[in-house]
Design an enzyme around this catalytic site. Structure first.
Site, PDB file in Angstrom:
ATOM      1  CG  ASP A  78      -1.771   1.172   1.389  1.00 23.41           C
ATOM      2  OD1 ASP A  78      -2.309   1.621   0.363  1.00 23.41           O
ATOM      3  OD2 ASP A  78      -1.923   1.673   2.511  1.00 23.41           O
TER       4      ASP A  78
ATOM      5  CD  GLU B 122      -7.233  22.717  -1.530  1.00 21.85           C
ATOM      6  OE1 GLU B 122      -8.021  22.621  -0.591  1.00 21.85           O
ATOM      7  OE2 GLU B 122      -7.480  23.314  -2.586  1.00 21.85           O
TER       8      GLU B 122
ATOM      9  CE  LYS C  42      -4.231  24.853  -4.779  1.00 23.49           C
ATOM     10  NZ  LYS C  42      -4.216  25.073  -3.345  1.00 23.49           N
TER      11      LYS C  42
ATOM     12  NE  ARG D 254       1.621  14.824  -4.326  1.00 24.38           N
ATOM     13  CZ  ARG D 254       0.467  14.336  -3.903  1.00 24.38           C
ATOM     14  NH1 ARG D 254       0.428  13.573  -2.845  1.00 24.38           N
ATOM     15  NH2 ARG D 254      -0.658  14.619  -4.522  1.00 24.38           N
TER      16      ARG D 254
ATOM     17  CG  ASP E 112      -1.621   2.157   6.810  1.00 26.82           C
ATOM     18  OD1 ASP E 112      -1.632   3.279   7.321  1.00 26.82           O
ATOM     19  OD2 ASP E 112      -1.988   1.954   5.631  1.00 26.82           O
TER      20      ASP E 112
ATOM     21  CG  ASN F  60      -7.303   0.654   2.219  1.00 22.90           C
ATOM     22  OD1 ASN F  60      -6.859   0.770   3.360  1.00 22.90           O
ATOM     23  ND2 ASN F  60      -6.674   1.165   1.189  1.00 22.90           N
ATOM     24  CG  ASP F  61      -3.930  -1.675   2.845  1.00 28.05           C
ATOM     25  OD1 ASP F  61      -4.115  -1.452   1.630  1.00 28.05           O
ATOM     26  OD2 ASP F  61      -3.529  -0.819   3.646  1.00 28.05           O
TER      27      ASP F  61
END
Length: 1195
Positions: free
Chosen positions: A426, A545, A615, A649, A865, A868-869
């Site tokens: 993940d 953000e 942006k 990023r 973790d 969803n895993d």
């Protein structure tokens, strides 16, 4: 904003969504048909119609067993082991006269083995049960009638109940949002447990129910929901709401999923539509499987081989015995009179030789059972538990910050840790810390920020990145600064040139001011002011953000209030040198989307000027710049490339001024597009926004670090050098996943990328039409085409030895995993150096894991973790849970829990390698010592005409595996080390021995079995030839059976224990104690047992004191047999070590020569790696070096 109702905020005026403007699409025509038959009677779950539907309750179970199924299911688990099943048969036969030994000595070990293993299973499942109890007993407010809401347990919820969920609570079931504390019935939802994303999702109720704000509003509320049946798709939902005789369409915008959390909203009201195992998160989970290691499965095959050998020996013996029995009569007299056939009815009856042979076969099956060691399984269980304790107590895997050690939750899979071929990881919370940090920025062509990223730290010692120069010095400055100033979440920026108001002294202070202003205004974050602390925190739709707003605050532009039409902030005024309050009118928000890759706000400042602040990604922003706005474009592009190389990023920051007439025209078109109810609505909104987002003036770029956990790049590099492939499966969007790929060095600049994402305009048009089958067919054809193109690119890249990365999105993955496509997809994926799957649902993660595991046959490890895993962790051969910030569901479903991803390096390369080597050696040795022992019994059977007479005393047989030879093998499995932990980490290619199963191959297993047969042959024939006719006592008597048995047994004990001593690489005092203590204990036992009454000790009575000990032949024979038996192994080992060394033996050589720190020798050893490193910063360095050499050659 906290307490009571939220302020009336008409977000629809500024956002692109419109309250109540939902529309019926083609999917809604399916309601009521197959797959769309669910009917929910809201606020009336007990009505007659609802009772007929009989929907399941909200109780959820994740345990492997129930009280009713524990014994049958657990017994099945134990007896599917072929050895246990065989010993069960032997235990049953031991109650018959056929048994060569007593029944209790046979049954008791089996009961102990099975009982211990079942007890361990029960303890592990009870832990899962406690987690279920905690979750099912959580409380939520449920409408009880008359407008009253009372706390009810989650497990008591029913379909149709109206629930009230309050801020920071989890949703107890899948709900339809009816209203919220906001006037326009919006709410913010965190779906971290579902897709791993930390950013908040905006949900909105239908306009028809948005006025239901009070508890009393539900006193007479009645509605009927018709929707799709339970399914695993997290991102789609089709339904309709019938309220006050009107029909309203429902979409994913109104769906709140179980295990997601309500954030930044005081409360919501929702109607329960899916409960328990019908909820989408549970539909995405899989049953906890019964996992067994590959070594254990191969061990079963060895047992099959040995069992076949046992049957073969028994058949051979019974045939010879039958023939000898049939021919036993000679002239009416028995030739084998000593067997006393006159006292038996059948066993030695020449008249019934065939029956006698069959009975002898059954006796032989039990007698030769020592070829198959029952104590092997017990010993392995003990060893694995002790290995798990060592893993749990390893201080190098203890995370002091959170007080979390590593925890092996099951010990079944220790050796699998040393054979992992593919890691499926993940992203959010596993590779990253679930936080973004503003770390660098480029403004007016100047780069600011001295923060050091994890990637730069990893590259620093290589000196290959422009940003990594003097990194150690800069890192020291950063650390010094952090000591002086408390850390701020989301802000890791250090540059005295623009901090503390110093930006006004910079040459382009005007540009910096606009840049910081844009960060403070261009967002959708909502501030929360802590009046006691006087600190403002922010709830944002994305962590990026939040980082931008925090950065603006820290640099002097503090956003503190938002209304429906106004944004207020404090700005540092360069003229007065003080903070002044500013308020801008907020006119429009043009939201971010994956297709737009940008977001903008249109505001009116205090001077009345209209400003568009924007942006977005560099790929879309530079093409929208005005010719006059590209003053710093080239420098900014250089900085962006440097930031990307450092794993950051980036977003480009730009603005423009708008005249009134242009804005009026835009606003008309934009408002008209928002109010559309057709399928073209989103397209029209994008078109209107695109027209005004042009002719921008570049200000600079931001660089945030999707904060990797400490040591992740270094860990991934070591794992890649070890030959382990790494796949990233994430619910995040593609851009985020790619950025993390660069940050982890799974991707690098110049690496070829195969992107499967067939979102073409033609397919989009087909999806909007009613012909869903045509759209699906076109999408699948496009996926197949891109896979074929990818394979061609991969083929050409392999010729040039270039690494290729595969990136695939969730929708494409749906088709790639179909039966007729998945083999091609897997062939492509396996050929790539790294694989990144984006927008993956939990079910897809599990399916990808299953595909890799089942089709390649290699060992897979999944690490995650969040909830969803869970499916992925259960599906993989080994599931590793990160005990991070996303709750304990992943940990509770895992086999091993660690606190940080970087601990995976030590878990696999050190503990994994050691456990694999120890268990492999232990099993091989176990079979060796039992073959050596069992074949001496078989050889004596030949000598004794296959009569079923054992050469050894009963208790000698019973205690061989328990006392005299078992403890040394347990010590081997727990303590032995071929190389130290430091060298395991220094030479990661050593791990490839496990991946390629060098130490437990069939050749190695058969070699040990052959060694056992050879030892047995030497022991038996040396003893029988030396003692058969030789006078043994002073009176000239030859030996009897009891002396021969004791002497042979002594030789066996010495040989197998000394063989162990030769096999061990790392001696501890415990090993010395067990090996030599086992031999000493044999003599003590022989003396003590021989002193007992002969009715009990039988053939062992005084055999050592009176016969063996006084005889010189006994001691001389023991020494000669020992040397002769070990000589073949010693010779083979010396030749193999000198001329054909394995990888660990090469490391042992340089360690013994003291050359482990010599770079030249270490490089030579690393070059012997069995596979080429294609990802990680080592591969990145090699690629850059190769590229530099090629450029130099060209020049």
């Amino acid at each position: 904003m906290v307490g009571g109702r939220r302020k009336k905020q008409h977000f629809s005026r500024i956002h692109a969504f419109t309250c109540g403007k939902a529309y019926f699409r083609g999917d809604h025509s399916l309601i009521g048909g197959p797959g769309f038959s669910r009917v929910v009677y809201c606020n009336d779950p007990e009505c007659f119609e609802a009772s007929l539907l009989n929907y399941g309750g909200n109780y959820v179970r994740s345990t492997k067993y129930t009280l009713a199924t524990f014994f049958p299911k657990s017994l099945f688990e134990q007896f599917r082991r072929v050895a246990n099943f065989y010993f069960l048969i032997c235990a049953i036969l031991s109650f018959t006269p056929l048994s060569p030994y007593s029944s209790i000595s046979n049954v008791l070990p089996l009961v102990v083995v099975i009982g211990a293993t079942m007890g361990k299973e029960a303890v592990e499942d009870w832990k899962r049960k406690k987690q279920d109890i905690e979750m099912n007993n959580r409380k939520v407010k449920v409408h009880q009638g008359d407008g009253r809401f009372e706390h009810t347990k989650w497990m008591d919820l029913k379909v149709g109940d109206i629930v009230k969920v309050e801020k920071d609570e989890f949703f107890p079931a899948d709900l339809i949002l009816l209203s919220s504390s906001y006037e326009e019935a919006i709410c913010y939802v965190e779906t971290m447990n579902l897709d791993g994303e930390t950013n908040l999702k905006l949900k909105q109720a239908l306009e028809a129910t948005s006025s239901l704000h009070e508890d009393s509003s539900f006193q007479n509320f009645k509605a009927v929901i018709r929707c799709e049946d339970p399914n695993a798709n997290l991102y789609s939902f089709v339904g309709s709401l019938e309220f006050r005789k009107e029909q309203y369409p429902l979409s994913p915008q109104q769906l709140l999923l179980r295990d997601s959390k309500l954030r930044n909203t005081d409360y919501i009201f929702g109607a329960v539509i899916f409960t328990g195992h019908d909820t989408k998160v549970i539909q995405n989970s899989t049953e906890p499987p019964s996992k067994r290691s590959k070594i254990e499965r191969r061990m079963d095959k060895i047992v099959y081989v040995l069992f076949a050998l046992l049957v073969l020996l028994s058949v051979i013996g019974s045939i010879f015995f039958g023939i000898a029995t049939r021919e036993d009569l000679e002239n009416g007299k028995m030739t084998r009179w000593y067997l006393r056939p006159d006292e038996t009815t059948i066993y030695y009856d020449p008249e019934r030789a065939t029956v006698a042979a069959i009975l002898q076969f059954l006796t032989a099956l039990m007698l030769y059972s020592y070829l198959i060691p029952i104590s092997l399984y017990v010993s392995i269980e003990v060893v694995k538990v002790l290995q798990s304790i060592f893993i749990n107590q390893d201080l190098h895997m203890y995370y002091e910050e959170a007080d979390k050690p590593a925890r092996a939750r099951t010990s079944n899979l220790n050796e699998e840790l040393g054979q992992v071929d593919t890691i499926l990881s993940d992203k959010t919370g596993t590779l990253t810390c679930n936080s973004m940090e503003f770390i660098k920025c480029s403004v007016a062509g100047t780069s600011y920020g001295r923060g050091i990223t994890e990637v730069e730290k990893a590259l620093a010692w290589r000196k290959v990145s422009p940003l990594a120069q003097d990194v150690t010095e800069e890192e020291g400055q950063v650390e010094e600064f952090k000591k002086e100033k408390p850390s701020v979440k989301g802000f890791n920026f250090l540059d005295e040139r623009i901090m503390n108001g110093n930006w006004i002294k910079e040459p382009r202070a005007d540009v910096i001011q606009k840049f910081l202003l844009l960060l403070a205004v261009c967002h959708t974050a909502i501030p929360e002011v802590d009046e006691e602390a006087g600190r403002t925190s922010y709830e944002a739709e994305s962590p990026d953000e939040a980082a931008f707003v925090v950065a603006a605050r820290e640099l002097g532009f503090e956003f503190y209030e938002r209304t429906q039409t106004r944004i207020s902030f404090y700005e540092f005024d360069p003229l007065s040198g003080k903070k002044v309050e500013r308020s801008y009118n907020l006119l429009n928000i043009l939201e971010f989307s994956s297709s737009r890759k940008r977001m903008s706000v249109i505001v009116r400042n205090e001077e009345g000027k209209l400003l568009l602040l924007c942006k977005g990604a560099d790929s879309v922003m530079f093409e929208r710049l005005a010719k006059s706005g590209q003053e710093f474009a080239e420098l900014t592009k250089e900085h962006i490339a440097e930031y990307a190389d450092a794993g950051l990023r980036t977003l480009v920051i730009a603005y423009r001024e708008i005249d009134e007439q242009e804005y009026v025209e835009f606003n008309e078109q934009f408002t008209e597009a928002k109010n559309l109810v057709s399928a073209d609505r989103e397209e029209m909104i994008e078109e209107a926004a695109g027209k005004i987002e042009r002719d921008l003036i570049l200000l600079g770029a931001t660089a945030v670090e999707d904060k990797l956990q400490n040591g992740v790049p270094d860990c991934i590099d070591k794992l890649a050098q070890a030959g382990i492939k790494i796949w990233v499966l994430t619910g995040d969007k593609m851009e985020t996943a790619i950025n993390i790929g660069f940050a982890c060095s799974l991707l690098r600049q110049g690496m070829k990328q195969i992107v499967i994402n067939p979102e073409t305009p033609e397919i989009k048009a087909l999806e909007k039409s009613d012909d869903k089958s045509a759209a699906a067919a076109a999408f699948k054809a496009s996926v197949l085409q891109q896979i074929a193109e990818g394979k061609r690119l991969l083929s050409s890249s392999n010729k040039d030895s270039e690494a290729v990365a595969l990136i695939v999105d969730g929708k494409s993955l749906t088709y790639a995993l179909e039966d007729d496509v998945k083999d091609n997809f897997l062939e492509l994926a396996i050929g790539c150096a790294s694989v990144i799957c984006c927008r993956s649902s939990p079910k897809q993660k599990a399916l990808v894991t299953r595909l890799v595991k089942s089709k390649t046959g290699s060992t897979t490890l999944a690490i995650g973790d969040g909830a969803n895993d869970v499916g992925m962790l259960q599906e993989a051969d080994i599931g590793v849970g990160i005990s991070g910030v996303e709750g304990m569901q992943a940990v509770m479903s895992s086999d091993i829990a660690i606190a940080q991803f970087r601990f995976l390096e030590r878990l696999l390369l050190v503990h994994g390698h050691w456990c694999y080597r120890r268990i492999s050696s232990m099993i091989c040795y176990f079979f060796y010592k039992n073959i050596a022992f069992g074949f001496t019994i078989f050889f004596y059977e030949i000598y004794a005409s296959f009569s079923g007479q054992a050469v050894y005393n009963d208790w000698f047989l019973s205690l061989y595996n328990v006392f005299f030879t078992s403890l040394p093998v347990i010590a081997l499995g727990v303590f032995d080390q071929d190389v130290s932990s430091r060298l395991c980490l220094k030479f990661p290619p050593l791990y490839q021995e496990g991946i390629q199963n060098v130490l437990f191959s069939w050749l190695r297993i058969l070699a040990w079995l052959f060694n056992g047969v050879l030892s047995a042959t030497i022991i038996f024939f040396f003893c029988i030839r030396a003692m058969q006719h030789q006078a043994f006592r002073k009176g000239g008597e030859v030996v009897g059976l009891e002396i021969l048995g004791a002497t042979m047994y002594t030789c066996v004990v010495w040989v197998v224990n000394c063989q162990m001593a030769l096999s061990i690489s790392y001696f501890t005092y415990i090993q010395h104690l067990f090996i030599w203590g086992g031999i000493v204990f044999w003599y003590i036992f022989l003396i003590a047992y021989g002193a007992i009454d002969p009715d009990i000790s039988t053939s062992a009575y005084q055999v050592f004191i009176e016969a063996c000990a006084p005889s010189g032949l006994y001691w001389l024979l023991t020494l000669l047999v020992l040397i002769a038996s070990l000589l073949p192994y010693f010779a083979y080992s010396a030749i193999q070590m000198r001329f054909f060394p394995l990888y660990h033996q090469m490391i042992q050589w340089i360690r013994s020569d003291g050359q482990t720190d010599d770079p030249e020798y270490c490089h030579i050893v690393r070059q012997r790696s069995l596979s080429h490193t294609t990802v990680g910063y080592t591969a990145r360095f090699e690629a850059k070096s190769k590229s530099s050499k090629e450029r130099a050659r060209d020049h």
